[in-house]
Design a protein around this motif. Structure first.
Motif, mmCIF file in Angstrom:
data_model
loop_
_atom_site.group_PDB
_atom_site.id
_atom_site.type_symbol
_atom_site.label_atom_id
_atom_site.label_comp_id
_atom_site.label_asym_id
_atom_site.label_seq_id
_atom_site.Cartn_x
_atom_site.Cartn_y
_atom_site.Cartn_z
ATOM 1 N N ILE A 1 -4.378 -5.298 23.382
ATOM 2 C CA ILE A 1 -3.634 -6.420 23.978
ATOM 3 C C ILE A 1 -3.590 -6.270 25.499
ATOM 4 C CG2 ILE A 1 -1.312 -7.388 24.253
ATOM 5 C CD1 ILE A 1 -0.920 -7.093 21.278
ATOM 6 N N LEU A 2 -3.344 -5.034 25.974
ATOM 7 C CA LEU A 2 -3.307 -4.813 27.421
ATOM 8 C C LEU A 2 -4.648 -5.184 28.053
ATOM 9 C CD1 LEU A 2 -1.315 -1.482 27.817
ATOM 10 C CD2 LEU A 2 -0.652 -3.746 28.589
ATOM 11 N N ILE A 3 -5.729 -4.809 27.379
ATOM 12 C CA ILE A 3 -7.054 -5.117 27.916
ATOM 13 C C ILE A 3 -7.280 -6.627 27.932
ATOM 14 C CG2 ILE A 3 -9.520 -4.951 27.426
ATOM 15 C CD1 ILE A 3 -9.064 -2.128 26.511
ATOM 16 N N VAL A 4 -6.882 -7.281 26.859
ATOM 17 C CA VAL A 4 -7.079 -8.733 26.795
ATOM 18 C C VAL A 4 -6.253 -9.421 27.886
ATOM 19 C CG1 VAL A 4 -6.633 -10.769 25.376
ATOM 20 C CG2 VAL A 4 -7.733 -8.780 24.370
ATOM 21 N N ILE A 5 -5.016 -8.958 28.087
ATOM 22 C CA ILE A 5 -4.201 -9.538 29.174
ATOM 23 C C ILE A 5 -4.899 -9.306 30.510
ATOM 24 C CG2 ILE A 5 -2.028 -9.370 30.443
ATOM 25 C CD1 ILE A 5 -0.631 -8.664 27.865
ATOM 26 N N GLY A 6 -5.332 -8.075 30.731
ATOM 27 C CA GLY A 6 -5.972 -7.747 32.005
ATOM 28 C C GLY A 6 -7.235 -8.555 32.241
ATOM 29 N N THR A 7 -7.988 -8.806 31.161
ATOM 30 C CA THR A 7 -9.259 -9.510 31.327
ATOM 31 C C THR A 7 -9.074 -11.014 31.442
ATOM 32 O OG1 THR A 7 -10.221 -7.826 29.906
ATOM 33 C CG2 THR A 7 -11.576 -9.753 30.388
ATOM 34 N N PHE A 8 -8.319 -11.583 30.498
ATOM 35 C CA PHE A 8 -8.312 -13.040 30.385
ATOM 36 C C PHE A 8 -7.131 -13.709 31.071
ATOM 37 C CE2 PHE A 8 -10.732 -11.638 26.623
ATOM 38 C CZ PHE A 8 -11.925 -12.260 26.941
ATOM 39 N N ILE A 9 -6.088 -12.950 31.364
ATOM 40 C CA ILE A 9 -4.876 -13.620 31.826
ATOM 41 C C ILE A 9 -4.561 -13.350 33.290
ATOM 42 C CG2 ILE A 9 -2.378 -13.692 31.464
ATOM 43 C CD1 ILE A 9 -2.917 -13.647 28.521
ATOM 44 N N ARG A 10 -4.907 -12.142 33.752
ATOM 45 C CA ARG A 10 -4.564 -11.842 35.140
ATOM 46 C C ARG A 10 -5.570 -12.468 36.105
ATOM 47 N NH1 ARG A 10 0.674 -10.453 35.458
ATOM 48 N NH2 ARG A 10 1.198 -9.082 33.718
ATOM 49 N N GLY A 11 -5.025 -13.159 37.107
ATOM 50 C CA GLY A 11 -5.877 -13.809 38.094
ATOM 51 C C GLY A 11 -5.650 -13.217 39.473
ATOM 52 N N PRO A 12 -5.917 -14.000 40.512
ATOM 53 C CA PRO A 12 -5.748 -13.506 41.879
ATOM 54 C C PRO A 12 -4.317 -13.022 42.101
ATOM 55 C CG PRO A 12 -6.753 -15.683 41.861
ATOM 56 C CD PRO A 12 -6.354 -15.391 40.456
ATOM 57 N N GLY A 13 -4.191 -11.909 42.805
ATOM 58 C CA GLY A 13 -2.874 -11.337 43.067
ATOM 59 C C GLY A 13 -2.248 -10.759 41.808
ATOM 60 N N TRP A 14 -3.085 -10.585 40.778
ATOM 61 C CA TRP A 14 -2.627 -10.083 39.477
ATOM 62 C C TRP A 14 -1.495 -10.938 38.921
ATOM 63 C CZ3 TRP A 14 -6.216 -7.052 37.759
ATOM 64 C CH2 TRP A 14 -6.045 -6.412 36.522
#
Lengths: 355, 339
Positions: free
Chosen positions: B186-199
């Motif tokens: 889940i952490l990886i999926v959030i990091g890949t698909f959900i976090r954008g500029p400025g995290w």
């Protein structure tokens, strides 16, 4: 064991096709003699008559010419005999497995109908001998192991192979690194394919390592007596990730540079050993002597970091990983081979614990 | 819905492996659990019929008397290995021909990439930076995870389920692994698909706004309880340290009790959710098998397990929840470190 080959007896008569009908062993001196006789067209037993004939010719007026003709015919006979001998010999090479060369390389007959040969095929081969000669009949099923451990090792080999080829075209210097990648992509024949394969095999290896661990967990294969091998496996997982991470910087592009910057910035926060970590400053850590400095060979990601990354990636970690892999594979055998599919154990069969 | 944005993220060459994992992980989970279910059925059957258990070959796989128990590795295993190598090579070739490895502009320290993301398999760690300070997220947690993994075989005192797929006999161990595995994915999926500029958190399909400003309250737990400088003056700093230590201590205690309770539970069936009485009975009656397994566990094994399970498996989701749902940054603030 080789002489027991069934096809050998059938193959030999066929080999005489076009050559003298009666096959003779070239090593047998008697055989040679009979060959010579066959070649000269002189029937056996009239051997004495041949020199008598020639001496009769030599007594005539042109002695010198006669001896020359004698020499020529003798040489011709010998030549023909040699030719036939060569043809004879060549027939035996039709079965390469019977040659000295073959037998010196492969000690075992390839006739696998003999169970002993099947075992020897594994045991006497340096590349295969990590296998046992026989395994649990259900362990060859794909469903149990998913083949993920083996595939991971195969990917490591693919990565070593493509990695060595990439090393021929790459200089770990700030001036050349990025240009070398461009050169690889646009000028080196199959360079792009090479780089792509290295990249994707690396990603795939991370995935297969995880899936391998997942399978080991689901089948409880980490349990006694394989606890230690599981630990070795965890170390190999870390090494796989580190290999991937050190490779990330090498193209020296924005992607790698910032990923490594972010990654190594975390090292700054290491407790006690990082300049920004808890108790780090109190212990005298600065950006110029902390653990991050050691990783990068400097306080920023620059030429030294590139070189360190390169050496860790190409020499340091693969070397360590190879040692751990050797232990990992060795221990699989020593711990009793693949863990299953084992017969299920029932609750009532649990042994009492040792107090 | 910004399909273009979504496509840009999913089709980024370095993200393709994780898109692949979204299919591979569920597939292999299903594949493993399917075999586990079959074995569990057999186990239940044999446990009810001791006479059959004495003669049964104890596998769901076909077996007939007279069949050899072992096969020659040549050719029965080496051919499978060879085939696997050929297939993997073919996949790699196709993948490498159709998809190019990414190459950005030359490294430029003066031009920060935004977002600047680690390779996908490290995005779990990077995402953890949101919830913990770097010394925890980047150093302590990964170390705990690795040591925790290594420790697992030594704290798992259950002799059942060694070498075959089963859920029934290893419920708790699998649940613990499952929590870790799912959290990590889940952490990886959030990091890949959900976090954008400025995290910043962008839902899939939401356009990345490089100027997005997030107004976070960014409060610490002691602020919620009013232990602030405004209320207590200079004493607040010491009160905060003590308060934080107490909260962390209480967390370890409660999480430990929760795990201890969970350890002895039987299988949770869906129908319990429909009946309050059955659910209550499940929650209060210890399972016989689980209790006997716990009795086999030594004190050292128990404490080691509790430490790692609380510090990683429970602490991580709890802190994620505190941060995302209650916008709490730290629970324990000291002049030296913050947790």
């Amino acid at each position: 064991m080789d002489s027991e080959r069934p096809d050998e007896k059938e193959g030999q008569p066929k080999a005489g096709n076009g050559a003298p009908q009666k096959p003779a062993d070239p090593n047998d001196p008697e055989g040679i003699k009979s060959l010579l006789r066959a070649a000269s067209g002189v029937p056996a037993g009239s051997r004495k008559a041949v020199p008598a004939e020639t001496t009769a010719a030599a007594t005539t007026e042109e002695g010198g010419r006669a001896s020359t003709a004698d020499f020529i015919s003798k040489t011709r006979k010998q030549g023909l005999a040699l030719k036939d001998r060569a043809i004879q010999e060549a027939e035996t090479y039709k079965d390469p497995q019977q040659t000295q060369l073959w037998k010196s390389i492969f000690r075992v007959s390839h006739d696998r109908s003999d169970p002993r040969n099947r075992s020897l095929a594994i045991l006497s081969n340096v590349f295969l001998h990590l296998h046992p000669a026989k395994i649990n009949r259900d362990a060859v099923r794909y469903g149990f192991t998913w083949g993920m451990g083996g595939i991971t090792f195969y990917l490591f080999i693919v990565l070593t192979f493509t990695g060595v080829l990439l090393m021929f075209y790459y200089h770990p210097t700030k001036v050349q690194a990025f240009r070398d990648i461009l050169y690889l992509e646009h000028d080196v024949p199959f360079g792009k394919l090479l780089r792509n394969m290295h990249r994707w095999a690396a990603h795939l290896m991370v995935i297969t390592t995880w899936l391998h661990m997942f399978r080991v967990v689901l089948t409880g294969s980490y349990k006694r007596p394989r606890e230690f091998n599981w630990c070795v496996g965890v170390v190999l997982l870390v090494l796989t990730l580190l290999l991937s991470f050190t490779g990330y910087l090498l193209p020296d592009d924005q992607l790698g540079f910032w990923a490594v910057t972010v990654g190594t910035n975390m090292a700054r926060a290491t407790p006690m050993f990082g300049s920004e970590g808890p108790f780090g400053p109190q212990l005298g850590m600065t950006p110029y002597n902390d653990v991050r400095f050691g990783l990068l060979g400097g306080s920023i990601v620059d030429a030294n970091a590139l070189l360190r990354s390169y050496i860790w990636h190409c020499i340091g970690i693969p070397l360590v990983a190879s040692i751990f892999m050797a232990v990992h594979f060795w221990r699989i055998r020593k711990d009793g081979g693949i863990s299953g599919p084992a017969p299920v154990m029932l609750e009532a069969e649990m042994k009492a614990t040792k107090k | 819905m910004d399909w273009h944005q979504l496509w840009k993220i999913t089709s980024a060459p370095d993200n393709v492996p994780i898109v692949g994992m979204l299919f591979l992980v569920p597939f292999f989970t299903w594949y493993g659990l399917k075999q586990a279910r079959e074995n569990d059925k057999l186990i239940a059957e044999l446990e009810n019929d001791p006479a059959k258990a004495k003669t049964h070959h104890r596998k769901t796989l076909p077996w007939r008397p007279g069949w050899a128990r072992e096969l020659h590795v040549w050719p029965f295993l080496v051919r499978v290995e060879f085939l696997a190598a050929v297939i993997v090579t073919a996949i790699l070739f196709i993948w490498s021909i159709t998809l190019d490895a990414p190459l950005e502009e030359p490294a430029n320290p003066n031009l920060t990439m935004n977002p600047s993301k680690a390779p996908w398999y490290f995005l779990g760690l990077q995402e953890m930076l949101v919830y913990f300070d770097p010394w925890i997220a980047g150093v302590v947690m990964p170390s705990l995870m690795m040591v925790g993994l290594m420790v697992f075989p030594y704290v798992d005192s259950n002799p059942l389920g060694n070498g075959y797929y089963t859920i029934r006999q290893r419920r708790f161990a699998l649940a613990m692994f499952g929590i870790g595995w799912v959290t990590w994915i889940i952490l990886i999926v959030i990091g890949t698909f959900i976090r954008g500029p400025g995290w910043v958190w962008f839902w899939p399909g939401q356009t990345w706004d490089h100027n997005a400003v997030v107004f976070d309250k960014n409060q610490d737990l002691h602020d919620v309880f009013g232990i602030t400088h405004a209320n207590f003056g200079d004493a607040a700093i010491w009160m905060q340290i003590i308060f934080g230590a107490m909260v962390v201590g209480l967390f370890y205690l409660l999480a430990g009790l929760f795990l201890h309770w969970l350890m002895k539970r039987g299988p949770l069936k869906l129908k319990y959710l429909r009946s309050w009485r059955e659910l209550k009975q499940w929650a209060t009656t210890p399972d016989r098998l689980e209790t006997s397994l716990l009795a086999r566990t030594s004190v050292l094994q128990y404490l080691t397990f509790q430490f790692f399970a609380i510090s990683v498996l429970i602490a991580l989701p709890v802190k994620i929840l505190l941060r995302l749902a209650f916008t709490i940054k730290y629970v324990w603030v000291t002049p030296w470190f913050n947790v």
